[in-house]
Design an enzyme around this catalytic site. Structure first.
Site, PDB file in Angstrom:
ATOM      1  N   GLY A  27       0.812  -1.215   0.000  1.00  0.00           N
ATOM      2  CA  GLY A  27       0.000   0.000   0.000  1.00  0.00           C
ATOM      3  C   GLY A  27       0.841   1.258   0.000  1.00  0.00           C
ATOM      4  O   GLY A  27       1.749   1.415   0.825  1.00  0.00           O
ATOM      5  N   GLY A  29      -0.408   4.499   0.305  1.00  0.00           N
ATOM      6  CA  GLY A  29      -1.115   5.669   0.818  1.00  0.00           C
ATOM      7  C   GLY A  29      -0.195   6.498   1.705  1.00  0.00           C
ATOM      8  O   GLY A  29       1.025   6.399   1.628  1.00  0.00           O
ATOM      9  N   PHE A  30      -0.782   7.303   2.567  1.00  0.00           N
ATOM     10  CA  PHE A  30       0.035   8.145   3.446  1.00  0.00           C
ATOM     11  C   PHE A  30       0.978   7.308   4.303  1.00  0.00           C
ATOM     12  O   PHE A  30       2.150   7.638   4.462  1.00  0.00           O
ATOM     13  CB  PHE A  30      -0.856   9.001   4.347  1.00  0.00           C
ATOM     14  CG  PHE A  30      -1.487  10.158   3.642  1.00  0.00           C
ATOM     15  CD1 PHE A  30      -0.748  11.263   3.256  1.00  0.00           C
ATOM     16  CD2 PHE A  30      -2.838  10.146   3.338  1.00  0.00           C
ATOM     17  CE1 PHE A  30      -1.327  12.326   2.595  1.00  0.00           C
ATOM     18  CE2 PHE A  30      -3.433  11.204   2.678  1.00  0.00           C
ATOM     19  CZ  PHE A  30      -2.679  12.301   2.308  1.00  0.00           C
ATOM     20  N   VAL A  95      -1.961  -7.653  -4.221  1.00  0.00           N
ATOM     21  CA  VAL A  95      -1.660  -8.713  -3.251  1.00  0.00           C
ATOM     22  C   VAL A  95      -2.922  -9.522  -2.982  1.00  0.00           C
ATOM     23  O   VAL A  95      -3.954  -8.981  -2.572  1.00  0.00           O
ATOM     24  CB  VAL A  95      -1.110  -8.127  -1.940  1.00  0.00           C
ATOM     25  CG1 VAL A  95      -0.912  -9.228  -0.902  1.00  0.00           C
ATOM     26  CG2 VAL A  95       0.206  -7.395  -2.200  1.00  0.00           C
ATOM     27  N   GLU A 186     -17.954  18.358   3.231  1.00  0.00           N
ATOM     28  CA  GLU A 186     -17.107  18.956   2.193  1.00  0.00           C
ATOM     29  C   GLU A 186     -17.726  18.792   0.816  1.00  0.00           C
ATOM     30  O   GLU A 186     -17.796  19.751   0.027  1.00  0.00           O
ATOM     31  CB  GLU A 186     -15.703  18.345   2.235  1.00  0.00           C
ATOM     32  CG  GLU A 186     -14.880  18.840   3.406  1.00  0.00           C
ATOM     33  CD  GLU A 186     -13.487  18.251   3.456  1.00  0.00           C
ATOM     34  OE1 GLU A 186     -12.590  18.897   4.026  1.00  0.00           O
ATOM     35  OE2 GLU A 186     -13.293  17.133   2.937  1.00  0.00           O
ATOM     36  N   ASP A 316      -4.945   3.430   8.221  1.00  0.00           N
ATOM     37  CA  ASP A 316      -6.372   3.173   8.429  1.00  0.00           C
ATOM     38  C   ASP A 316      -6.681   1.721   8.733  1.00  0.00           C
ATOM     39  O   ASP A 316      -7.657   1.418   9.422  1.00  0.00           O
ATOM     40  CB  ASP A 316      -7.164   3.597   7.188  1.00  0.00           C
ATOM     41  CG  ASP A 316      -7.195   5.103   7.003  1.00  0.00           C
ATOM     42  OD1 ASP A 316      -6.745   5.823   7.904  1.00  0.00           O
ATOM     43  OD2 ASP A 316      -7.679   5.563   5.940  1.00  0.00           O
ATOM     44  N   ALA A 333      -5.189  11.055   7.934  1.00  0.00           N
ATOM     45  CA  ALA A 333      -3.837  11.089   7.383  1.00  0.00           C
ATOM     46  C   ALA A 333      -2.769  11.366   8.450  1.00  0.00           C
ATOM     47  O   ALA A 333      -1.712  10.716   8.437  1.00  0.00           O
ATOM     48  CB  ALA A 333      -3.761  12.125   6.253  1.00  0.00           C
TER      49      ALA A 333
END
Length: 446
Positions: A27, A29-30, A95, A186, A316, A333
């Site tokens: 992964g 991501g952040f 994966v 948002e 996460d 994040a």
């Protein structure tokens, strides 16, 4: 020295065999991105695996979905980001399964041995078992899904111009947003701006006084994880866009045309955007009561998965359970970034022979923020909340600085400046795309 071709189940991914320990990160991501950054000087062979070849700045996906930003401004190629990092190998693979006993990963391109494994697979949409919603609703966890939303918004208005049926026209114009958290408010604010400042000029044939934007929340207020003051500020800001609030309301079904609530109400809308929940994207292969802890992998204070040697989870997908965090940390994040930094230090200590010196993860919250259209945002830190223009400037600065890549910062800033000065949005194209496979996200409905 390792010979990866010895894997009996499949051909090996083409990674050079080395004598130094191999760290595999699933992964980008952040969590995965920042872990690689912090380990660039260590004596590790780092392998980053991701099904995409780019990192996505997820906090701004709603702006892609509402034509404020182009997709390229919230994404950056892994190979571009890490082109100068010599101890990293990136592979674009999916994966399929982890074999922790043999320390092997099974992917769609072959298998890969590891010495240390970090699961940073993030989260996926949670439909709480409602398969009809998973099939017909729109969701927003990656760029393709954000583009789907943008395409549908403008396609529906083109259809609304063509139809002669007033009821069908209103159904095509109406939009339902399920979830009153930061993402929900948002995207509600961004769609509200479209309704007030963009769509009436693009579609003068339509009567926008009949358009309804519904924000549905199962609890009694917005921003349930934040203070009551923050909730009140958000609701006041959204009222200026004539958002219709449905509190204490659960959507129990949706067929693509009508949404059904728990109290029997039917809402006509050709578009429902689901941002009401996420669940950890847990790879197959790990077993035990701690693996699926409320939809996340339970880890210890150093982010190690209990019962598995050399296996860690961050971001996460991970739940660090403490006395003050019985359900783990929020899926934000900053949590992922701080966990990556902490784990990098611990892995470095292990590689250098100081494995007994492990630093437990302690989250230092920088605050929570959400923007609600032009000049409006909510910022909360240490129980103190403020909104309006100062909060909007704070939100703008933080997100601009967190974007990965100088080019992305310039593109985003230029688009924001243009939107601010002109109220215009340039990304209103409808580009036909093949139907996307939703099976991965539908797994969240199980």
């Amino acid at each position: 020295m390792r010979t990866d071709c010895a894997c009996p189940r499949d051909i090996s991914i083409n990674i050079p065999a080395e004598s130094r320990p191999r760290l595999v990160i699933i992964g980008g991501g952040f969590a995965g991105l920042y872990l690689v950054r912090h380990l660039c000087e260590t004596d590790l062979q780092i392998v980053l695996l991701d099904r995409n070849n780019f990192h996505t700045f997820q906090p701004l996906l709603y702006q892609v979905a509402t034509a404020m930003l182009e997709p390229e401004s919230v994404a950056n190629s892994f190979r571009k980001i890490f082109q100068k990092q010599k101890n990293l190998h990136y592979r674009m693979v999916d994966v399929k399964r982890i074999d922790p006993e043999d320390k092997v990963l099974m992917t769609n391109a072959g298998c890969l041995h590891y010495d240390y494994l970090v699961i940073a697979t993030g989260a996926k949409t949670n439909f709480f078992g409602m398969r009809d919603i998973a099939k017909h609703a729109f969701f927003m966890k990656d760029i393709s899904q954000a583009i789907d939303i943008r395409q549908r918004i403008f396609s529906n208005f083109e259809k609304a111009v063509l139809t002669k049926d007033p009821a069908e026209r209103e159904r095509l114009m109406n939009i339902i947003i399920v979830g009153g958290g930061p993402t929900g408010i948002e995207i509600a604010g961004a769609i509200g701006e479209l309704k007030n400042f963009i769509l009436p000029y693009d579609y003068p044939e339509l009567d926008f006084s009949k358009m309804r934007v519904y924000l549905v929340e199962a609890t009694d207020r917005l921003l349930g994880s934040m203070s009551i003051k923050a909730s009140r500020l958000a609701q006041q800001a959204l009222r200026k866009f004539s958002i219709t609030f449905l509190f204490n309301t659960k959507i129990t079904g949706y067929d693509g045309k009508s949404a059904y609530t728990g109290d029997g109400e039917v809402i006509q809308s050709a578009m429902l955007i689901w941002v009401a929940g996420v669940i950890g994207n847990i790879p197959q292969g790990l077993i035990g009561p701690d693996v699926n802890f409320g939809g996340r992998i339970k880890v210890d204070c150093c982010n190690q998965v209990a019962g598995y040697d050399g296996v860690y989870a961050i971001g996460d997908v991970a739940a660090v359970i403490t006395m003050d965090r019985p359900n783990g940390h929020p899926m934000l994040a900053p949590v992922a970034i701080q966990q990556a930094e902490n784990l990098a230090g611990n892995l470095t200590a292990i590689i250098e022979g100081h494995g007994s010196t492990q630093t437990p993860f302690v989250y230092k919250s920088p605050g929570v923020m959400a923007t609600i259209g032009r000049n409006r945002a909510i910022v909360e830190k240490s129980g103190f909340s403020f909104g309006g223009f100062p909060a909007w400037l704070t939100w703008l600065f933080v997100h601009l600085m967190t974007l990965v890549g100088f080019r992305n910062k310039i593109i985003a800033f230029t688009n924001w400046a243009w939107n601010y000065l002109s109220y215009d949005r340039c990304m209103r194209l409808i580009i036909p795309l093949k139907q996307r496979n939703r099976s991965d996200e539908e797994d969240g409905s199980k």
